[in-house]
Design a protein around this motif. Structure first.
Motif, short mmCIF file in Angstrom:
data_model
loop_
_atom_site.label_atom_id
_atom_site.label_comp_id
_atom_site.label_asym_id
_atom_site.label_seq_id
_atom_site.Cartn_x
_atom_site.Cartn_y
_atom_site.Cartn_z
N MET A 52 -44.21 -6.66 34.40
CA MET A 52 -43.35 -6.08 35.41
C MET A 52 -42.12 -6.97 35.60
O MET A 52 -42.23 -8.18 35.69
N PHE A 53 -40.95 -6.35 35.69
CA PHE A 53 -39.71 -7.09 35.87
C PHE A 53 -39.41 -7.26 37.35
O PHE A 53 -39.66 -6.37 38.16
N ILE A 54 -38.85 -8.38 37.69
CA ILE A 54 -38.46 -8.66 39.07
C ILE A 54 -36.96 -8.93 39.07
O ILE A 54 -36.48 -9.81 38.35
N ASN A 55 -36.23 -8.16 39.84
CA ASN A 55 -34.77 -8.29 39.90
C ASN A 55 -34.33 -9.13 41.09
O ASN A 55 -33.44 -8.76 41.82
N LYS A 56 -34.98 -10.25 41.28
CA LYS A 56 -34.61 -11.16 42.36
C LYS A 56 -34.62 -12.58 41.84
O LYS A 56 -35.24 -12.89 40.84
N THR A 57 -33.92 -13.45 42.53
CA THR A 57 -33.93 -14.86 42.18
C THR A 57 -35.29 -15.44 42.56
O THR A 57 -36.04 -14.83 43.32
N PRO A 58 -35.60 -16.63 42.08
CA PRO A 58 -36.88 -17.25 42.45
C PRO A 58 -37.09 -17.40 43.96
O PRO A 58 -38.22 -17.38 44.44
N ASP A 59 -35.98 -17.53 44.70
CA ASP A 59 -36.12 -17.64 46.16
C ASP A 59 -36.01 -16.30 46.88
O ASP A 59 -35.85 -16.24 48.09
N GLY A 60 -36.08 -15.18 46.12
CA GLY A 60 -36.15 -13.85 46.72
C GLY A 60 -34.83 -13.18 47.03
O GLY A 60 -34.80 -12.14 47.69
N LEU A 61 -33.73 -13.73 46.55
CA LEU A 61 -32.42 -13.14 46.83
C LEU A 61 -32.08 -12.08 45.79
O LEU A 61 -32.56 -12.11 44.67
N ASN A 62 -31.21 -11.16 46.16
CA ASN A 62 -30.77 -10.08 45.27
C ASN A 62 -29.55 -10.46 44.43
O ASN A 62 -29.07 -9.65 43.65
N ASN A 63 -29.02 -11.66 44.61
CA ASN A 63 -27.89 -12.11 43.80
C ASN A 63 -27.89 -13.63 43.75
O ASN A 63 -28.54 -14.29 44.57
N ILE A 64 -27.17 -14.18 42.77
CA ILE A 64 -27.03 -15.64 42.70
C ILE A 64 -25.63 -16.09 43.10
O ILE A 64 -25.40 -17.29 43.27
N CYS A 65 -24.72 -15.16 43.29
CA CYS A 65 -23.34 -15.54 43.60
C CYS A 65 -23.05 -15.55 45.10
O CYS A 65 -22.00 -16.05 45.50
N GLY A 66 -23.93 -15.04 45.92
CA GLY A 66 -23.67 -14.95 47.36
C GLY A 66 -23.36 -16.28 48.00
O GLY A 66 -22.44 -16.41 48.81
N LYS A 67 -24.14 -17.31 47.65
CA LYS A 67 -23.91 -18.63 48.22
C LYS A 67 -22.56 -19.19 47.78
O LYS A 67 -21.86 -19.82 48.56
N ASN A 68 -22.18 -18.91 46.53
CA ASN A 68 -20.89 -19.38 46.03
C ASN A 68 -19.74 -18.61 46.69
O ASN A 68 -18.70 -19.20 46.98
N ILE A 69 -19.93 -17.33 46.92
CA ILE A 69 -18.91 -16.54 47.61
C ILE A 69 -18.69 -17.10 49.01
O ILE A 69 -17.55 -17.29 49.45
N SER A 70 -19.78 -17.41 49.70
CA SER A 70 -19.67 -18.01 51.03
C SER A 70 -18.95 -19.36 50.96
O SER A 70 -18.07 -19.65 51.78
N PHE A 71 -19.29 -20.17 49.94
CA PHE A 71 -18.66 -21.48 49.77
C PHE A 71 -17.15 -21.33 49.58
O PHE A 71 -16.36 -22.00 50.26
N TYR A 72 -16.74 -20.47 48.65
CA TYR A 72 -15.30 -20.32 48.37
C TYR A 72 -14.56 -19.68 49.54
O TYR A 72 -13.40 -20.03 49.81
N ARG A 73 -15.21 -18.78 50.26
CA ARG A 73 -14.58 -18.18 51.44
C ARG A 73 -14.34 -19.25 52.50
O ARG A 73 -13.25 -19.33 53.09
N ASN A 74 -15.34 -20.08 52.73
CA ASN A 74 -15.18 -21.15 53.71
C ASN A 74 -14.17 -22.19 53.25
O ASN A 74 -13.44 -22.76 54.08
N LEU A 75 -14.10 -22.43 51.95
CA LEU A 75 -13.10 -23.35 51.40
C LEU A 75 -11.68 -22.84 51.69
O LEU A 75 -10.77 -23.63 51.98
#
Length: 80
Positions: free
Chosen positions: A1-24
């Motif tokens: 069975m395929f799981i479309n989530k990151t190991p920590d249960g998120l639906n994307n890997i770029c969200g944290k980076n988007i938040s970082f660059y927005r705050n920057l």
């Protein structure tokens, strides 16, 4: 069975980076939505909030818009 989530249960890997660059850039989620609309991406503040906290998948078209607004590479946006 395929799981479309990151190991920590998120639906994307770029969200944290988007938040970082927005705050920057020192802009709000609403201001980011406005900048994305200027590059042709129709996305609202609520969608950005859901992306940043990992509750929403991000399309390739949206990733292109984020790279244009932040002036970063795809690799920068997608690094874990």
């Amino acid at each position: 069975m395929f799981i479309n989530k990151t190991p920590d249960g998120l639906n994307n890997i770029c969200g944290k980076n988007i938040s970082f660059y927005r705050n920057l850039m020192k802009i709000s989620q609403r201001e980011l939505a406005e900048k994305l609309q200027l590059v042709g991406l129709d996305i609202d503040k609520n969608a950005i909030q859901r992306i940043e906290c990992g509750k929403r998948f991000v399309t390739d078209i949206e990733i292109i818009g984020f790279t244009k607004v932040f002036n970063v590479s795809f690799e920068d946006l997608l690094k874990e």
